[in-house]
Design an enzyme around this catalytic site. Structure first.
Site, PDB file in Angstrom:
ATOM      1  N   HIS A   1       0.838  -1.065  -0.121  1.00 26.45           N
ATOM      2  CA  HIS A   1       0.116   0.044   0.065  1.00 26.45           C
ATOM      3  C   HIS A   1       0.911   1.333  -0.108  1.00 26.45           C
ATOM      4  CE1 HIS A   1       0.183  -0.395   4.582  1.00 26.45           C
ATOM      5  NE2 HIS A   1       0.669   1.046   4.363  1.00 26.45           N
TER       6      HIS A   1
ATOM      7  N   ASP B   1       0.501  -7.546   1.863  1.00 31.74           N
ATOM      8  CA  ASP B   1       0.733  -6.085   1.846  1.00 31.74           C
ATOM      9  C   ASP B   1       2.215  -5.809   2.008  1.00 31.74           C
ATOM     10  OD1 ASP B   1       0.081  -3.660   1.423  1.00 31.74           O
ATOM     11  OD2 ASP B   1      -0.243  -3.246   3.770  1.00 31.74           O
TER      12      ASP B   1
ATOM     13  N   GLY C   1       2.801   7.127   7.923  1.00 36.31           N
ATOM     14  CA  GLY C   1       4.206   7.216   7.248  1.00 36.31           C
ATOM     15  C   GLY C   1       5.227   6.270   7.852  1.00 36.31           C
ATOM     16  N   ASN C   2       4.572   5.625   8.976  1.00 29.90           N
ATOM     17  CA  ASN C   2       5.581   4.310   9.333  1.00 29.90           C
ATOM     18  C   ASN C   2       5.332   3.429   8.958  1.00 29.90           C
ATOM     19  OD1 ASN C   2       5.195   5.853  12.640  1.00 29.90           O
ATOM     20  ND2 ASN C   2       6.977   4.799  11.975  1.00 29.90           N
ATOM     21  N   SER C   3       4.445   3.120   7.645  1.00 28.42           N
ATOM     22  CA  SER C   3       4.092   1.741   7.007  1.00 28.42           C
ATOM     23  C   SER C   3       5.400   1.715   6.389  1.00 28.42           C
ATOM     24  CB  SER C   3       2.952   2.245   5.934  1.00 28.42           C
ATOM     25  OG  SER C   3       1.784   1.891   6.581  1.00 28.42           O
TER      26      SER C   3
ATOM     27  N   GLY D   1      -8.842 -24.945   0.848  1.00 31.76           N
ATOM     28  CA  GLY D   1     -10.092 -25.273   0.184  1.00 31.76           C
ATOM     29  C   GLY D   1     -11.255 -25.845   0.904  1.00 31.76           C
TER      30      GLY D   1
END
Length: 525
Positions: free
Chosen positions: A227, A262, A371-373, A433
């Site tokens: 992201h 992610d 902003g820490n992502s 499944g």
């Protein structure tokens, strides 16, 4: 804080620790004797009142024999302040030459005996604090976060004229150590890990944002979030720029993204990079030190600390990078739980254009903000234990911010995904499944909001679940070392596995406990 007192505008005196010395008593006796002699001689007492220094003496100097007041007037802070607001409004404070009776009254009013007051309290008028430019700019950035979207807020305050949020205005800072003789474990860990953490700026079209990343190797591979490099799914072909901890800036290319975890890998061509040291996240304990390093609000090199609040927490994060309907995805009631927000500085995608991903994460109370992502969660040895990915916020969108509930992807999982992306440009995830729902406890009466496992509702033909022997009605309670409390936890646990990986699945079939060996397939999403 400004006191509101008649005739005095200074702070309360510090509470003394010792009774007046004999010398102080003798000095007061001498002062009383001199006053009596002046009165007998007919000297006008109006010229030198007891509560005013002698003519020509500086107003803020202590009386002779009194201890000097070393408090810096510019800091505006005295040792402690005593009394209630009502006392502040009505109590007249004693002067440097108050009589013993006045001192007795003053001491009693503030909760300690007369013997315990200052010999000759000296008051200095409090000066207003000056706010430096750095403090002022930081305040503006916070105001921007609260008053609008993060990108728009920072762009409006720090406009570069190109319509893209300027996330690189803060100068890079290494960990500053001024006193090498007094370095705690947080400082040491931050000093070791910070050179391996970078700030990432992403732009595309009219959108822009920032995040953080972790240097994996000397070849320039950097681990971050999907992201971050896609601005939450808004940009398919982003322009990515990286600033290292020592201030160098490089253009980066996207090696690959993995929306289901992610995670993403980018690469820069740069010499003298310091790869991060990776820990073993399977050895973590709740209560261990956790240190977040990254660039919240574009402020590079920011270090915050806390503890590991819990392990193996399952969260769902909405993402426009994944399909709305996915294989093995459980049903989720709308509005359930917190609003999990990726702290990247980008706008969240519209509800109708996104799916959900399910992550098994480390929860920490170390402050994580937008902003820490993609930045590092570090242990006390300066080793990476996780990749910061999301926060739980009491607000949403522009009002989102740290409330002490942050989440980080365990580094063991992130390392596996990163290695696959570097090798092939993509990562694989396990597929079981089955369709599952929440399993109610046998002790629950009627409908229950608590789930104690994932109950199998159907098994796909020729799926890994069918091959392993799972049946409708089985309640899955554990996958590998991960406990399963609900369908979301099962989805997250299975997707952490690589295609073809084998694991043990524990379940309840009626009253019988069983353990099955399962080799997972590949998730089609």
């Amino acid at each position: 804080m400004t006191e509101n007192n008649a005739g005095y505008n200074g702070p309360l005196p510090p509470r003394p620790q010792n009774p007046p010395t004999q010398r102080a008593a003798e000095e007061r006796a001498e002062e009383e004797r001199q006053a009596a002699e002046h009165a007998a001689a007919g000297s006008p007492t109006e010229s030198t009142p007891a509560d005013r220094p002698a003519e020509g003496a500086p107003a803020d100097l202590p009386a002779e024999g009194a201890p000097a007041d070393t408090t810096d007037a510019s800091d505006g802070v005295h040792a402690q302040q005593r009394g209630t607001p009502e006392q502040h409004e009505t109590q007249a404070y004693p002067t440097a030459h108050a009589t013993p009776a006045e001192q007795q009254s003053y001491g009693a009013s503030f909760g300690y005996d007369a013997y315990a007051q200052p010999e000759t309290p000296v008051y200095k008028r409090r000066e207003k604090k000056r706010v430096g430019a750095g403090t002022f700019v930081t305040g503006m950035l916070v105001a921007g976060l609260l008053g609008g979207s993060v990108v728009a807020g920072t762009d409006a305050l720090l406009d570069t004229g190109n319509g893209v949020g300027n996330t690189g205005t803060a100068q890079p800072q290494s960990v500053v150590v001024n006193d090498t003789g007094s370095v705690n474990e947080i400082t040491g860990a931050a000093a070791k890990a910070s050179p391996s953490v970078v700030t990432i700026s992403v732009s595309g079209g009219q959108s822009g944002g920032s995040g953080s990343g972790i240097i994996l190797d000397a070849e320039g591979h950097i681990l971050t979030n999907t992201h971050v490099v896609t601005l939450g799914g808004q940009v398919a072909d982003p322009a990515v720029e990286v600033r290292t901890n020592d201030g160098r800036v490089f253009q980066a290319e996207v090696v690959g993204t993995d929306p289901l975890s992610d995670l993403a890998v980018i690469k820069i061509d740069a010499p003298d990079l310091q790869p991060a040291t990776l820990a073993d996240s399977s050895e973590l304990n709740v209560g261990d030190v956790a240190i977040a390093i990254g660039a919240p609000l574009g402020l590079s090199g920011t270090v915050t600390d806390g503890i590991i609040s819990t392990l193996n927490r399952t969260i769902s994060v909405q993402s426009s990078a994944v399909p709305e309907q996915q294989a093995d995805e459980p049903e989720q009631a709308p509005g359930d739980g917190f609003n999990f927000l990726p702290p990247d500085g980008s706008e969240a995608p519209q509800q109708g254009t996104q799916g959900s991903i399910y992550l098994n994460v480390i929860q920490t109370d170390a402050a994580i903000n937008q902003g820490n992502s993609g930045g590092a969660l570090v242990d006390s040895q300066g080793q990476i234990i996780g990749v910061n990915v999301a926060i739980a916020s009491a607000g949403s969108g522009e009002s989102a911010g740290n409330i002490g509930v942050g989440f980080s992807i365990p580094i063991n999982y992130a390392q596996r995904v990163a290695e696959e992306i570097i090798a092939s440009g993509e990562a694989t995830h396990g597929f079981l499944g089955v369709s599952v729902g929440p399993a109610a406890s046998g002790n629950a009466e009627g409908a229950s909001t608590f789930s104690v496992g994932a109950e199998v509702q159907s098994v796909e033909p020729d799926s890994p679940a069918q091959v392993a022997g799972l049946q409708e009605g089985d309640v899955i309670t554990k996958v590998g070392e991960l406990g399963i409390e609900d369908p979301q936890a099962l989805t997250a646990a299975v997707r952490m596995l690589a295609e073809g990986e084998s694991t043990q699945v524990e379940l309840l079939r009626g009253s019988e406990a069983l353990t099955l060996n399962v080799t997972v397939g590949r998730s089609p999403a």
